[in-house]
Design a protein around this motif. Structure first.
Motif, mmCIF file in Angstrom:
data_model
loop_
_atom_site.group_PDB
_atom_site.id
_atom_site.type_symbol
_atom_site.label_atom_id
_atom_site.label_comp_id
_atom_site.label_asym_id
_atom_site.label_seq_id
_atom_site.Cartn_x
_atom_site.Cartn_y
_atom_site.Cartn_z
ATOM 1 N N VAL A 102 0.837 -1.198 0.000
ATOM 2 C CA VAL A 102 0.000 0.000 0.000
ATOM 3 C C VAL A 102 0.880 1.259 0.000
ATOM 4 O O VAL A 102 0.619 2.215 -0.737
ATOM 5 N N ALA A 103 1.948 1.223 0.780
ATOM 6 C CA ALA A 103 2.865 2.367 0.806
ATOM 7 C C ALA A 103 3.541 2.540 -0.553
ATOM 8 O O ALA A 103 3.668 3.663 -1.052
ATOM 9 N N ALA A 104 3.952 1.442 -1.161
ATOM 10 C CA ALA A 104 4.583 1.513 -2.479
ATOM 11 C C ALA A 104 3.604 2.043 -3.515
ATOM 12 O O ALA A 104 3.964 2.862 -4.371
ATOM 13 N N ARG A 105 2.347 1.623 -3.437
ATOM 14 C CA ARG A 105 1.332 2.118 -4.365
ATOM 15 C C ARG A 105 1.116 3.612 -4.195
ATOM 16 O O ARG A 105 0.970 4.355 -5.175
ATOM 17 N N ALA A 106 1.115 4.084 -2.966
ATOM 18 C CA ALA A 106 0.935 5.516 -2.713
ATOM 19 C C ALA A 106 2.077 6.321 -3.344
ATOM 20 O O ALA A 106 1.843 7.381 -3.946
ATOM 21 N N ILE A 107 3.288 5.814 -3.232
ATOM 22 C CA ILE A 107 4.428 6.502 -3.846
ATOM 23 C C ILE A 107 4.279 6.522 -5.362
ATOM 24 O O ILE A 107 4.465 7.553 -6.013
ATOM 25 N N LEU A 108 3.915 5.391 -5.937
ATOM 26 C CA LEU A 108 3.721 5.321 -7.388
ATOM 27 C C LEU A 108 2.598 6.248 -7.834
ATOM 28 O O LEU A 108 2.709 6.919 -8.866
ATOM 29 N N ASP A 109 1.509 6.274 -7.068
ATOM 30 C CA ASP A 109 0.397 7.174 -7.406
ATOM 31 C C ASP A 109 0.865 8.631 -7.435
ATOM 32 O O ASP A 109 0.493 9.389 -8.330
ATOM 33 N N SER A 110 1.678 8.997 -6.458
ATOM 34 C CA SER A 110 2.147 10.383 -6.440
ATOM 35 C C SER A 110 3.089 10.663 -7.608
ATOM 36 O O SER A 110 3.099 11.762 -8.154
ATOM 37 N N GLY A 113 0.877 10.975 -10.755
ATOM 38 C CA GLY A 113 -0.118 12.036 -10.690
ATOM 39 C C GLY A 113 -1.532 11.589 -10.399
ATOM 40 O O GLY A 113 -2.476 12.328 -10.627
ATOM 41 N N ARG A 114 -1.704 10.420 -9.882
ATOM 42 C CA ARG A 114 -3.053 9.982 -9.527
ATOM 43 C C ARG A 114 -3.339 10.394 -8.098
ATOM 44 O O ARG A 114 -2.447 10.429 -7.261
ATOM 45 N N PRO A 115 -4.592 10.689 -7.804
ATOM 46 C CA PRO A 115 -4.925 11.082 -6.432
ATOM 47 C C PRO A 115 -4.721 9.905 -5.472
ATOM 48 O O PRO A 115 -4.967 8.764 -5.820
ATOM 49 N N LEU A 116 -4.278 10.242 -4.304
ATOM 50 C CA LEU A 116 -4.075 9.241 -3.270
ATOM 51 C C LEU A 116 -5.413 8.988 -2.584
ATOM 52 O O LEU A 116 -6.036 9.904 -2.048
#
Length: 121
Positions: A102-110, A113-116
């Motif tokens: 989940v943390a890795a996905r949040a970094i990738l999202d940022s 440019g996808r909203p967290l």
């Protein structure tokens, strides 16, 4: 059903199905011709095996769990405290891995440019 049909229905390779049998996880009947004959329950059994393998459990642990599965629920008796303890350790390991993913996905999202979106659960 023959091994090829079980493979098609479950998505497991024929090689994997043979491995599951070698490990005592599947027990097909043998026809006089030597062919394996799987019953309908084998489809659900293979699905359970694949889920447990993907969770990181080894075939020895899975072999202990499968006899305790009743209608997709695992029923552990007092006779298996070691199994229960081992499963608790595996659950904690999976939870840690989920948190890391989940943390890795949040970094990738940022980065893309996808909203967290934070799941409150």
């Amino acid at each position: 059903m023959k091994i090829g049909e079980l493979s098609r229905r479950t998505g497991a390779s024929i090689r994997a199905l043979r491995y599951y049998e070698e490990q005592g996880l599947l027990s097909p009947e043998r026809l006089p011709s030597g062919y394996r004959d799987y019953d309908e329950r084998s489809v659900a059994t293979v699905a359970r095996i694949r889920v447990l393998l993907s969770a990181g459990l080894n075939s020895t642990a899975i072999a202990e769990i499968l006899p305790n599965v009743v209608d997709d629920s695992v029923v552990l008796t007092g006779r298996c405290p070691e199994l229960r303890d081992g499963l608790a350790v595996e659950r904690a390991r999976i939870t840690e891995r989920i948190e890391a993913l989940v943390a890795a996905r949040a970094i990738l999202d940022s980065l893309i440019g996808r909203p967290l979106v934070i799941d409150p659960a």
